[in-house]
Write a protein that holds these residues in place. Structure first.
Motif, mmCIF file in Angstrom:
data_model
loop_
_atom_site.group_PDB
_atom_site.id
_atom_site.type_symbol
_atom_site.label_atom_id
_atom_site.label_comp_id
_atom_site.label_asym_id
_atom_site.label_seq_id
_atom_site.Cartn_x
_atom_site.Cartn_y
_atom_site.Cartn_z
ATOM 1 N N ASP A 26 31.947 37.287 50.052
ATOM 2 C CA ASP A 26 30.767 36.933 49.259
ATOM 3 C C ASP A 26 30.834 37.421 47.814
ATOM 4 O O ASP A 26 29.816 37.729 47.201
ATOM 5 N N THR A 27 32.061 37.454 47.253
ATOM 6 C CA THR A 27 32.256 37.792 45.846
ATOM 7 C C THR A 27 32.506 36.500 45.071
ATOM 8 O O THR A 27 33.299 35.657 45.500
ATOM 9 N N PHE A 28 31.828 36.318 43.945
ATOM 10 C CA PHE A 28 32.102 35.167 43.097
ATOM 11 C C PHE A 28 33.383 35.417 42.319
ATOM 12 O O PHE A 28 33.530 36.460 41.679
ATOM 13 N N VAL A 29 34.317 34.479 42.393
ATOM 14 C CA VAL A 29 35.547 34.539 41.608
ATOM 15 C C VAL A 29 35.719 33.192 40.907
ATOM 16 O O VAL A 29 35.228 32.170 41.377
ATOM 17 N N THR A 30 36.413 33.206 39.784
ATOM 18 C CA THR A 30 36.731 31.980 39.074
ATOM 19 C C THR A 30 38.211 31.702 39.225
ATOM 20 O O THR A 30 39.040 32.534 38.837
ATOM 21 N N ILE A 31 38.544 30.571 39.820
ATOM 22 C CA ILE A 31 39.946 30.181 39.941
ATOM 23 C C ILE A 31 40.388 29.671 38.575
ATOM 24 O O ILE A 31 39.857 28.684 38.067
ATOM 25 N N THR A 32 41.347 30.361 37.976
ATOM 26 C CA THR A 32 41.821 29.983 36.646
ATOM 27 C C THR A 32 43.119 29.202 36.706
ATOM 28 O O THR A 32 43.450 28.478 35.767
ATOM 29 N N GLN A 33 43.863 29.366 37.811
ATOM 30 C CA GLN A 33 45.131 28.649 37.945
ATOM 31 C C GLN A 33 45.503 28.541 39.414
ATOM 32 O O GLN A 33 45.269 29.458 40.194
ATOM 33 N N SER A 34 46.104 27.420 39.768
ATOM 34 C CA SER A 34 46.642 27.214 41.113
ATOM 35 C C SER A 34 48.045 26.671 40.926
ATOM 36 O O SER A 34 48.228 25.606 40.328
ATOM 37 N N LEU A 35 49.038 27.418 41.407
ATOM 38 C CA LEU A 35 50.416 27.027 41.177
ATOM 39 C C LEU A 35 51.280 27.434 42.354
ATOM 40 O O LEU A 35 51.307 28.619 42.720
ATOM 41 N N GLY A 36 51.940 26.484 42.969
ATOM 42 C CA GLY A 36 52.859 26.786 44.060
ATOM 43 C C GLY A 36 52.196 27.431 45.258
ATOM 44 O O GLY A 36 52.833 28.180 45.989
ATOM 45 N N GLY A 37 50.911 27.175 45.446
ATOM 46 C CA GLY A 37 50.211 27.735 46.592
ATOM 47 C C GLY A 37 49.530 29.064 46.327
ATOM 48 O O GLY A 37 48.769 29.547 47.150
ATOM 49 N N THR A 38 49.805 29.682 45.178
ATOM 50 C CA THR A 38 49.108 30.919 44.828
ATOM 51 C C THR A 38 47.983 30.591 43.849
ATOM 52 O O THR A 38 48.007 29.580 43.159
ATOM 53 N N PHE A 39 47.011 31.468 43.806
ATOM 54 C CA PHE A 39 45.846 31.271 42.956
ATOM 55 C C PHE A 39 45.667 32.480 42.061
ATOM 56 O O PHE A 39 45.764 33.619 42.517
ATOM 57 N N THR A 40 45.399 32.240 40.787
ATOM 58 C CA THR A 40 45.001 33.304 39.878
ATOM 59 C C THR A 40 43.496 33.191 39.727
ATOM 60 O O THR A 40 42.973 32.110 39.453
ATOM 61 N N ALA A 42 39.760 35.137 38.263
ATOM 62 C CA ALA A 42 39.086 36.143 37.448
ATOM 63 C C ALA A 42 38.009 36.761 38.333
ATOM 64 O O ALA A 42 37.188 36.054 38.916
ATOM 65 N N VAL A 43 38.057 38.084 38.455
ATOM 66 C CA VAL A 43 37.104 38.801 39.298
ATOM 67 C C VAL A 43 36.767 40.131 38.634
ATOM 68 O O VAL A 43 37.654 40.893 38.263
ATOM 69 N N ASN A 44 35.498 40.369 38.431
ATOM 70 C CA ASN A 44 35.026 41.627 37.841
ATOM 71 C C ASN A 44 35.760 41.998 36.551
ATOM 72 O O ASN A 44 36.106 43.146 36.336
ATOM 73 N N GLY A 45 36.015 41.017 35.704
ATOM 74 C CA GLY A 45 36.648 41.277 34.412
ATOM 75 C C GLY A 45 38.156 41.430 34.468
ATOM 76 O O GLY A 45 38.775 41.773 33.465
ATOM 77 N N ASN A 46 38.765 41.192 35.615
ATOM 78 C CA ASN A 46 40.211 41.311 35.780
ATOM 79 C C ASN A 46 40.780 39.989 36.272
ATOM 80 O O ASN A 46 40.068 39.168 36.849
ATOM 81 N N LEU A 47 42.085 39.811 36.071
ATOM 82 C CA LEU A 47 42.788 38.697 36.686
ATOM 83 C C LEU A 47 43.543 39.217 37.894
ATOM 84 O O LEU A 47 44.105 40.314 37.858
ATOM 85 N N ALA A 48 43.543 38.434 38.971
ATOM 86 C CA ALA A 48 44.238 38.832 40.187
ATOM 87 C C ALA A 48 44.892 37.607 40.801
ATOM 88 O O ALA A 48 44.411 36.488 40.644
ATOM 89 N N ARG A 49 45.994 37.844 41.522
ATOM 90 C CA ARG A 49 46.698 36.752 42.187
ATOM 91 C C ARG A 49 46.454 36.813 43.684
ATOM 92 O O ARG A 49 46.588 37.873 44.301
#
Length: 70
Positions: A26-40, A42-49
């Motif tokens: 139940d955390t809101f995240v913004t998907i910034t990129q989808s490439l090769g099955g992985t997703f980047t 944005a969550v809580n001011g950070n980028l995560a894969r």
């Protein structure tokens, strides 16, 4: 960019450090990129894969293609 609500707890790695984190359900995240099955995301001011194996946590389905060589 797409904002989604995580459907379950989800492992991720911070970009670029690679530090493992857990994104709670139940955390809101913004998907910034989808490439090769992985997703980047944005969550809580950070980028995560997020790896393909955890794509269901984002409500996404990654289709795998198996190739056989003879």
């Amino acid at each position: 960019r797409e904002v989604v609500l995580t459907k379950r707890d989800c492992e991720a790695r911070l970009v670029p450090a690679g530090t493992e984190i857990m994104i709670p359900k139940d955390t809101f995240v913004t998907i910034t990129q989808s490439l090769g099955g992985t997703f980047t995301v944005a969550v809580n001011g950070n980028l995560a894969r997020i790896e393909a194996k955890d794509s269901d946590a984002l409500g996404k389905e990654v289709k795998f293609v198996t190739l056989f060589c003879t």
